[in-house]
Design a protein around this motif. Structure first.
Motif: not given
Length: 678
Positions: A423-426, A447-448, A486-490, A523-525
């Protein structure tokens, strides 16, 4: 049953043994208890049985946290080295983690998240069974049921109390308790722990004023595990070193905690120190590095070395047995040399690492030169905090450097082969994604959140070599990019307008070499106008769930033949959804301009929510879901009368749930008012 059979070979003899097992005809069980669960329970080892029954102490609706229950099992003595081997004394956490995952594999506890599995729940039917089987030793007390604990229960060894209680005099009679879990406000009658609970090994308290209990805490000579959450304590007892057997201290979300006593460095058997969510300014005494038996260190606050009396980052260096480490306040590290002294890379057992910065320390600086200096220090510090090669989970949060470290941009050969979660967050100032991530063979979750990223390009592509085609040189993929992802969150890539991922042609490869296992994409925002053609590859069979939130420029979602669930929210320019032949469930929330929904022959469930709709969309007439949930304005609700033009758009749908959003909001407001009154 599936969990049980998965542990057996596929021989007819083993399966017949299960079919003919004596558990099917067992007597003495209440009729409402499922004998299939009893069969699975009977097949467990004695160690697994104890661990499973212990989970029933967590009341219905609460989460069983892996980081919490594993040290509880160890403290109770359930986890023992195999064959009494002293060398395996160092591996108790690994043995306990294996038990935890075996219970998941047998479906006796259920992970809250399919990938990380750090938190679990227990199904009500399974919980009822576990409570019945543990009734001789364990008791869960809800609300005001303490009064029901009679003298006959004086032999109870484990008790969990949830909800307000007043009859604490009976609780005082439980002289045999080894575990006491209190998820309630502590009554003023409970002031001395030592006189009533002298045999306690595990003490867990959530909420309330615990300061008056601390004076007697150190008299609990057998205590191995001490947990406080959301309490008002400001410190631990100064004579805590007298608790010779104490192995686990967890003080979570204690905002008033100021410092740890200097005597804590004498607890040589301490395996866990967890201060997650507590005051980030809590001070830790010098000499902390002497606690070389530590396995788990959560919420370690990094301070500038002001007067030399409190420890800073370099004291982590000697803690070579760490399995879990979370560092907070890394903006306080003044030089990369201090980060290097933490010796993160040499901690060969480290599996879980969180590196946390406070972005406000840099972003709010008015002086641009000073800001660049702080960013440069952060970049050097992160370079020196390189994880060991065997790391399994890595979170970087709040990092304000402009570049990610070299060890992430181009991992050394063989490094991070076991990294599963990243996870690479903020990452507020980072403008380039690392291209080395695509080569990690075991990465399952990525997660990015990096608002300065403007496009996604070759970093997410399969590495290429040259291929001669028709006399010319053409790039050809040599291996899959993100082979296990399997799980990607941008999320929060609010400046990103382009994702360059072209579908590969048939004459180059028989399958797409990028993210072949991708199952869930969120994909969010961001400002993407369209989803990349490579993502919609007709040969991509794994992608099942697609979540699109706040994509302000997205106009269409087309040709995703494997997607089963689609969730779109606040995409104001979205006009067309088509070519999703396996789509089973779709939610369209606050997307007022969707005009076309077609090519969805398998659609079963549709949720449509928008209180600005004046009329129902025309596409409802040409689709045939089994179920429609419609959340709309009061005016539109009132127009849905049988025989009306609006009603005719949905009259063919078998099951309807129509909600007036205005009335719903009022109901929610009334409920909140009632909660406030009580």
């Amino acid at each position: 049953m599936g969990g049980l059979l998965s542990t057996k070979s596929r021989s007819e003899r083993e399966w017949e043994a299960i079919l003919n097992h004596h558990a099917w005809s067992a007597t003495g069980l209440p009729e409402e208890l499922d004998k299939r669960i009893y069969l699975s329970y009977e097949d467990l080892s004695p160690q697994l049985k104890q661990c499973f029954l212990y989970c029933s102490l967590f009341p219905k609706g609460t989460t069983i946290q892996m980081a919490q229950v594993i040290p509880m099992w160890i403290s109770e003595g359930f986890i023992q080295p195999l064959n009494g081997s002293s060398s395996q004394e160092d591996q108790l956490e690994e043995i306990a983690a294996e038990c935890y995952h075996k219970l998941i594999m047998r479906n006796l506890i259920e992970p809250a998240h399919h990938i990380t599995r750090f938190n679990c729940t227990m199904h009500d039917v399974v919980r009822s069974f576990a409570e019945f089987m543990a009734k001789e030793d364990s008791l869960v007390v809800l609300d005001k049921q303490v009064a029901a604990v009679s003298k006959d229960n004086s032999h109870i060894r484990r008790m969990s109390v949830a909800g307000p209680s007043t009859e604490w005099t009976i609780l005082h009679k439980q002289k045999s308790l080894r575990t006491l879990i209190m998820n309630c406000k502590i009554n003023s009658e409970l002031t001395d722990l030592s006189t009533s609970f002298s045999r306690l090994r595990v003490l867990s308290i959530t909420g309330g004023d615990c300061d008056r209990l601390l004076d007697s805490l150190c008299q609990l000579r057998h205590l191995r595990y001490f947990f406080l959450e959301e309490t008002s304590i400001s410190s631990l007892p100064k004579d805590i070193h007298r608790m010779k057997f104490l192995q686990n201290i967890l003080i979570r979300y204690s905002r008033n905690l100021e410092n740890l006593p200097r005597t804590i460095i004498k607890l040589v058997h301490l395996r866990t120190l967890d201060m997650y969510g507590s005051n980030i300014n809590v001070m830790i005494p010098k000499g902390f590095g002497g606690l070389t038996n530590l396995r788990r260190l959560h919420g370690f606050p990094v301070h500038k070395d002001m007067d030399g009396n409190w420890c800073s980052l370099e004291e982590i260096g000697p803690l070579s047995q760490l399995r879990i480490l979370t560092l907070h306040g890394l903006e306080n590290v003044a030089a990369s040399s201090l980060a290097e002294m933490a010796m993160i890379r040499t901690k060969e057992h480290l599996d879980y690492l969180v590196l946390d910065w406070s972005t406000s320390g840099c972003i709010e600086l008015g002086d641009e030169i000073e800001k660049q200096q702080q960013q440069h220090i952060a970049e050097e510090v992160l370079e020196k905090l390189c994880p060991p090669p065997r790391i399994g989970s890595l979170w970087i949060r709040g990092y304000f450097g402009r570049m990610l470290p070299n060890w992430m941009m181009a991992p050394a050969s063989g490094a991070f082969k076991g990294l599963r979660h990243l996870k690479l967050v903020d990452l507020s100032c980072c403008t380039k994604l690392p291209d080395g991530l695509c080569r990690l063979p075991s990465l399952e979750l990525l997660e990015i959140m990096a608002p300065a990223i403007k496009n996604i390009g070759f970093e997410f592509q399969a590495p290429c070599s040259s291929l001669v085609v028709g006399g010319g040189v053409t790039p050809s993929p040599t291996s899959a990019a993100f082979p296990s992802l399997t799980h990607l969150q941008l999320e929060g890539l609010c400046e990103c307008e382009e994702w360059d991922w072209k579908e590969q042609t048939e004459d180059l490869t028989a399958h797409d070499m990028t993210m072949p296992a991708l199952n869930v994409l969120t994909i969010d925002n961001c400002k993407l106008r369209c989803l990349p053609p490579g993502l919609a590859n007709s040969k991509r069979h794994a992608l099942r769930e697609l979540n699109l939130y706040e994509l302000t420029n997205l106009t269409f979602v087309e040709n995703f033949p494997s997607v089963v669930e689609l969730d779109v929210f606040d995409c104001p320019e979205l006009k067309r959804i088509s070519g999703l032949s396996r789509l089973h469930k779709v939610r369209i929330l606050c997307c007022p301009n969707v005009e076309v929904l077609e090519g969805v022959p398998s659609l079963d469930s549709l949720e449509l929510s928008d209180d600005t709709m004046e009329t129902l969309p025309g596409y409802l007439q040409v689709i045939n879901p089994r179920y429609l949930e419609l959340n709309c304005s009061k005016q539109l609700c009132e127009s849905l009368l049988p025989g009306s033009s609006e009603w005719n758009k949905i009259s063919h749908i078998r099951k309807l749930n129509i909600v007036d959003m205005e009335d719903w909001r009022q109901t929610q407001s009334d409920d909140e008012d009632q909660l406030f009154l009580y």
